[in-house]
Design a protein around this motif. Structure first.
Motif, short mmCIF file in Angstrom:
data_model
loop_
_atom_site.label_atom_id
_atom_site.label_comp_id
_atom_site.label_asym_id
_atom_site.label_seq_id
_atom_site.Cartn_x
_atom_site.Cartn_y
_atom_site.Cartn_z
N PRO A 264 0.94 -1.28 0.04
CA PRO A 264 0.00 0.10 -0.10
C PRO A 264 0.87 1.39 -0.11
CG PRO A 264 -0.46 -1.40 1.89
CD PRO A 264 0.79 -1.86 1.26
N GLY A 265 0.24 2.22 -0.82
CA GLY A 265 1.19 3.48 -0.75
C GLY A 265 2.35 3.33 -1.78
N ASN A 266 2.99 4.75 -1.90
CA ASN A 266 3.99 4.58 -2.96
C ASN A 266 5.21 4.37 -1.96
OD1 ASN A 266 2.51 4.86 -5.08
ND2 ASN A 266 2.87 7.41 -4.93
N LYS A 267 6.15 3.58 -2.34
CA LYS A 267 7.38 3.19 -1.72
C LYS A 267 8.61 3.54 -2.53
CE LYS A 267 5.52 0.48 1.96
NZ LYS A 267 5.67 -0.67 2.63
N GLU A 268 9.45 4.10 -2.30
CA GLU A 268 10.77 4.21 -3.12
C GLU A 268 11.64 3.10 -2.98
OE1 GLU A 268 12.48 8.04 -3.40
OE2 GLU A 268 10.67 9.32 -2.96
N VAL A 269 12.25 2.64 -4.22
CA VAL A 269 13.24 1.51 -3.94
C VAL A 269 14.69 2.51 -3.87
CG1 VAL A 269 14.40 -0.11 -5.32
CG2 VAL A 269 11.75 0.06 -5.23
N GLU A 270 15.41 2.04 -2.91
CA GLU A 270 16.62 2.68 -2.73
C GLU A 270 17.58 1.69 -3.36
OE1 GLU A 270 19.61 4.01 0.93
OE2 GLU A 270 17.39 4.22 1.26
N PRO A 271 18.59 2.48 -4.46
CA PRO A 271 19.65 1.67 -4.99
C PRO A 271 20.63 1.19 -4.03
CG PRO A 271 19.81 3.91 -5.53
CD PRO A 271 18.64 3.93 -4.72
N LEU A 272 21.04 -0.04 -4.46
CA LEU A 272 22.18 -0.65 -3.36
C LEU A 272 23.55 0.17 -3.75
CD1 LEU A 272 23.23 -3.06 -2.07
CD2 LEU A 272 23.87 -3.98 -4.04
N LYS A 273 24.09 0.53 -2.51
CA LYS A 273 25.19 1.28 -2.42
C LYS A 273 26.51 0.46 -2.63
CE LYS A 273 23.17 4.98 0.36
NZ LYS A 273 21.81 4.52 0.27
N TYR A 274 26.94 0.06 -3.75
CA TYR A 274 27.92 -0.61 -4.15
C TYR A 274 29.27 -0.40 -3.38
CZ TYR A 274 25.10 -2.78 -7.83
OH TYR A 274 24.11 -3.34 -8.49
N ALA A 275 29.44 0.91 -3.50
CA ALA A 275 30.92 1.51 -2.79
C ALA A 275 31.02 0.99 -1.41
CB ALA A 275 30.94 2.87 -3.05
N LYS A 276 29.53 1.28 -0.56
CA LYS A 276 29.59 0.95 0.89
C LYS A 276 29.99 -0.36 1.16
CE LYS A 276 26.76 1.86 5.03
NZ LYS A 276 25.30 2.45 5.13
N VAL A 277 29.17 -1.33 0.12
CA VAL A 277 29.45 -2.86 0.22
C VAL A 277 30.79 -3.23 0.03
CG1 VAL A 277 28.84 -5.15 -0.59
CG2 VAL A 277 27.10 -3.35 -0.17
N ALA A 278 31.65 -2.42 -1.03
CA ALA A 278 32.82 -2.77 -1.14
C ALA A 278 33.87 -2.45 -0.17
CB ALA A 278 33.17 -1.99 -2.38
N ARG A 279 33.54 -1.26 0.60
CA ARG A 279 34.30 -1.00 1.77
C ARG A 279 34.52 -1.80 2.76
NH1 ARG A 279 32.73 4.20 0.38
NH2 ARG A 279 30.95 4.00 1.73
N ALA A 280 33.06 -2.27 3.09
CA ALA A 280 32.72 -3.13 4.28
C ALA A 280 33.34 -4.73 3.84
CB ALA A 280 31.21 -3.47 4.42
#
Length: 115
Positions: free
Chosen positions: A1-17
């Protein structure tokens, strides 16, 4: 229900981790998604192993998540896990040992395992 925005995956953050390059992260994720999509398109049964968490089983139209007991113990504590299992017995159907063969968790006994 309602509009929900899909947030793109933060590849750089994953790469750092993960201490790897952004390109490697993006390639691995895109490759996994592509292979997963291909297998689903062919109607294959799939077990997607999520390291130290559990596994996602996809069999036909049935999707099930099984959690490794040590993951749940880390999240809630062993005592809370035991209490929860006592109060809600169905919860224990979602718990699995890391050593159990993946195919034994499926209805068909046949599964493609994604590492």
């Amino acid at each position: 229900p309602g509009n929900k925005e899909v947030e793109p995956l933060k590849y750089a953050k994953v790469a750092r981790a993960a201490s790897v390059s952004r390109q490697k992260v993006e390639g691995c994720i895109q490759g996994t998604i592509s292979l997963l999509s291909y297998c689903l398109g062919k109607g294959e049964n799939i077990a997607l192993v999520l390291a130290d968490v559990g596994l996602l089983l996809i069999e036909g139209k049935r999707v099930t998540m099984k959690y490794f007991s040590n993951f749940l113990e880390r999240m809630s504590g062993k005592k809370n896990l035991e209490i929860g299992g006592f109060k809600v017995p169905q919860l224990m159907d979602m718990v699995v040992s890391q050593g159990v063969p993946m195919a034994s968790l499926t209805f068909s006994g046949r599964v493609i395992v994604f590492p």
